[in-house]
Write a protein that holds these residues in place. Structure first.
Motif, PDB file in Angstrom:
ATOM      1  N   ASP A  14       0.843  -1.183   0.000  1.00  0.00           N
ATOM      2  CA  ASP A  14       0.000   0.000   0.000  1.00  0.00           C
ATOM      3  C   ASP A  14       0.884   1.240   0.000  1.00  0.00           C
ATOM      4  O   ASP A  14       1.977   1.252   0.565  1.00  0.00           O
ATOM      5  N   GLY A  15       0.379   2.285  -0.635  1.00  0.00           N
ATOM      6  CA  GLY A  15       1.084   3.549  -0.630  1.00  0.00           C
ATOM      7  C   GLY A  15       0.479   4.495   0.384  1.00  0.00           C
ATOM      8  O   GLY A  15      -0.631   4.275   0.891  1.00  0.00           O
ATOM      9  N   GLU A  16       1.198   5.551   0.668  1.00  0.00           N
ATOM     10  CA  GLU A  16       0.694   6.570   1.595  1.00  0.00           C
ATOM     11  C   GLU A  16       0.994   7.958   1.042  1.00  0.00           C
ATOM     12  O   GLU A  16       2.113   8.228   0.581  1.00  0.00           O
ATOM     13  N   LEU A  17      -0.002   8.802   1.065  1.00  0.00           N
ATOM     14  CA  LEU A  17       0.183  10.217   0.760  1.00  0.00           C
ATOM     15  C   LEU A  17       0.609  10.875   2.069  1.00  0.00           C
ATOM     16  O   LEU A  17      -0.189  11.050   2.981  1.00  0.00           O
ATOM     17  N   TYR A  18       1.880  11.205   2.162  1.00  0.00           N
ATOM     18  CA  TYR A  18       2.412  11.768   3.402  1.00  0.00           C
ATOM     19  C   TYR A  18       2.003  13.218   3.605  1.00  0.00           C
ATOM     20  O   TYR A  18       1.853  13.673   4.743  1.00  0.00           O
ATOM     21  N   ALA A  19       1.855  13.947   2.514  1.00  0.00           N
ATOM     22  CA  ALA A  19       1.560  15.384   2.627  1.00  0.00           C
ATOM     23  C   ALA A  19       0.967  15.880   1.324  1.00  0.00           C
ATOM     24  O   ALA A  19       1.302  15.383   0.246  1.00  0.00           O
ATOM     25  N   GLU A  46      -0.253   4.200  -8.931  1.00  0.00           N
ATOM     26  CA  GLU A  46      -0.704   3.111  -9.800  1.00  0.00           C
ATOM     27  C   GLU A  46       0.449   2.575 -10.636  1.00  0.00           C
ATOM     28  O   GLU A  46       0.567   1.357 -10.846  1.00  0.00           O
ATOM     29  N   ALA A  47       1.329   3.463 -11.098  1.00  0.00           N
ATOM     30  CA  ALA A  47       2.484   3.024 -11.879  1.00  0.00           C
ATOM     31  C   ALA A  47       3.424   2.166 -11.036  1.00  0.00           C
ATOM     32  O   ALA A  47       4.109   1.285 -11.573  1.00  0.00           O
ATOM     33  N   ARG A  48       3.437   2.403  -9.725  1.00  0.00           N
ATOM     34  CA  ARG A  48       4.263   1.599  -8.820  1.00  0.00           C
ATOM     35  C   ARG A  48       3.520   0.347  -8.351  1.00  0.00           C
ATOM     36  O   ARG A  48       4.025  -0.383  -7.524  1.00  0.00           O
ATOM     37  N   ARG A  85      -3.396   0.097  -2.596  1.00  0.00           N
ATOM     38  CA  ARG A  85      -4.264   1.151  -2.059  1.00  0.00           C
ATOM     39  C   ARG A  85      -3.403   2.373  -1.795  1.00  0.00           C
ATOM     40  O   ARG A  85      -2.192   2.280  -1.654  1.00  0.00           O
ATOM     41  N   LEU A  86      -4.077   3.499  -1.683  1.00  0.00           N
ATOM     42  CA  LEU A  86      -3.411   4.719  -1.267  1.00  0.00           C
ATOM     43  C   LEU A  86      -4.077   5.172   0.017  1.00  0.00           C
ATOM     44  O   LEU A  86      -5.301   5.295   0.086  1.00  0.00           O
ATOM     45  N   ALA A 115      -6.792  14.304  17.345  1.00  0.00           N
ATOM     46  CA  ALA A 115      -7.252  13.071  16.706  1.00  0.00           C
ATOM     47  C   ALA A 115      -7.082  13.141  15.198  1.00  0.00           C
ATOM     48  O   ALA A 115      -7.363  14.163  14.565  1.00  0.00           O
ATOM     49  N   GLU A 116      -6.610  12.021  14.628  1.00  0.00           N
ATOM     50  CA  GLU A 116      -6.496  11.872  13.179  1.00  0.00           C
ATOM     51  C   GLU A 116      -7.288  10.643  12.749  1.00  0.00           C
ATOM     52  O   GLU A 116      -7.413   9.678  13.507  1.00  0.00           O
ATOM     53  N   VAL A 117      -7.788  10.681  11.531  1.00  0.00           N
ATOM     54  CA  VAL A 117      -8.454   9.517  10.952  1.00  0.00           C
ATOM     55  C   VAL A 117      -7.734   9.155   9.665  1.00  0.00           C
ATOM     56  O   VAL A 117      -7.202  10.029   8.974  1.00  0.00           O
ATOM     57  N   ARG A 118      -7.709   7.863   9.368  1.00  0.00           N
ATOM     58  CA  ARG A 118      -7.042   7.414   8.155  1.00  0.00           C
ATOM     59  C   ARG A 118      -8.062   7.175   7.054  1.00  0.00           C
ATOM     60  O   ARG A 118      -9.129   6.616   7.299  1.00  0.00           O
ATOM     61  N   TYR A 119      -7.715   7.630   5.863  1.00  0.00           N
ATOM     62  CA  TYR A 119      -8.532   7.447   4.669  1.00  0.00           C
ATOM     63  C   TYR A 119      -7.803   6.502   3.715  1.00  0.00           C
ATOM     64  O   TYR A 119      -6.576   6.383   3.749  1.00  0.00           O
ATOM     65  N   SER A 120      -8.589   5.842   2.854  1.00  0.00           N
ATOM     66  CA  SER A 120      -8.012   4.876   1.930  1.00  0.00           C
ATOM     67  C   SER A 120      -8.849   4.821   0.659  1.00  0.00           C
ATOM     68  O   SER A 120     -10.050   5.080   0.688  1.00  0.00           O
ATOM     69  N   ARG A 121      -8.212   4.490  -0.451  1.00  0.00           N
ATOM     70  CA  ARG A 121      -8.927   4.172  -1.686  1.00  0.00           C
ATOM     71  C   ARG A 121      -8.123   3.135  -2.459  1.00  0.00           C
ATOM     72  O   ARG A 121      -6.886   3.132  -2.417  1.00  0.00           O
ATOM     73  N   GLY A 122      -8.843   2.226  -3.130  1.00  0.00           N
ATOM     74  CA  GLY A 122      -8.172   1.262  -3.980  1.00  0.00           C
ATOM     75  C   GLY A 122      -7.633   1.946  -5.229  1.00  0.00           C
ATOM     76  O   GLY A 122      -8.108   3.010  -5.632  1.00  0.00           O
TER      77      GLY A 122
END
Length: 201
Positions: A111-116, A141-143, A147-148, A185-192
């Motif tokens: 899985d990837g992560e958008l850090y900023a 997607e190229a990598r 999920r992101l 508080a932080e919440v995590r989001y995700s998408r395929g």
């Protein structure tokens, strides 16, 4: 972009780090001015952040992609960073949560992560953030990331609407970020991601 100004997004160079650091500090102070203590935000040091990032910039370029949006004069107006989903258990946007298929330690995580993702406050709503995010998704997607993922401060309604409009959704993982002694508080989001095999791993 408003006014017909084209969006130019490219990979960041080491020479961009001071501008990225200044943008990051401006972005935090704008986005979190009612969500984090003023003393914490005012204490952020762009020069110190740039120095830390410069120290590991070359070493992390194989795994972390920094993107900048620039205007017609070459000035940095937006920044995004993409890399592997972090699983170090540190909180504050660094928790993988053990759902990457790797036990949460980051090893072998697909899985990837958008850090900023930050744009100049006066350009919010101009399409610049959408252009940066689209480039991040394309590169993920190229990598062949599955999920992101990303972390959003729970009270940041504007950012949450932005990511939800881009197809992200909360995945049920929460964390607490220590903002100078104040828990936020932080919440995590995700998408395929397109073409990813979500049954693998």
């Amino acid at each position: 972009m408003s006014g017909g100004e084209p969006v130019c997004v490219r990979e960041a160079a080491e020479a961009d780090l001071e501008a990225v650091a200044a943008l990051r500090v401006r972005g935090w102070r704008y986005a979190y001015r009612r969500l984090m203590p003023r003393e914490y935000l005012e204490g952020m040091d762009a020069a110190a952040y740039a120095a830390r990032r410069r120290a590991d910039f070359a070493a992390t370029r194989e795994t972390v992609t920094d993107l900048v949006a620039v205007d017609g004069g070459g000035r940095v107006t937006g920044w995004a960073a993409l890399g592997p989903c972090r699983g170090d258990g540190s909180g504050g946007g660094g928790v993988c949560g053990g759902v990457c298929g790797d036990g949460g330690d980051g090893e072998g995580c697909r899985d990837g992560e958008l850090y900023a993702l930050y744009v100049e406050p006066e350009r919010i709503g101009s399409g610049l953030g959408r252009a940066l995010l689209a480039d991040v998704v394309r590169r993920a997607e190229a990598r062949r990331m599955r999920r992101l993922r990303l972390w959003v401060v729970e009270g940041n309604a504007r950012a949450r609407r932005f990511y939800e409009a881009a197809g992200f959704a909360p995945d049920g993982v929460r964390s607490l970020f220590d903002a100078g002694g104040t828990p936020v508080a932080e919440v995590r989001y995700s998408r395929g991601l397109r073409g990813a095999d979500l049954t693998a791993g």
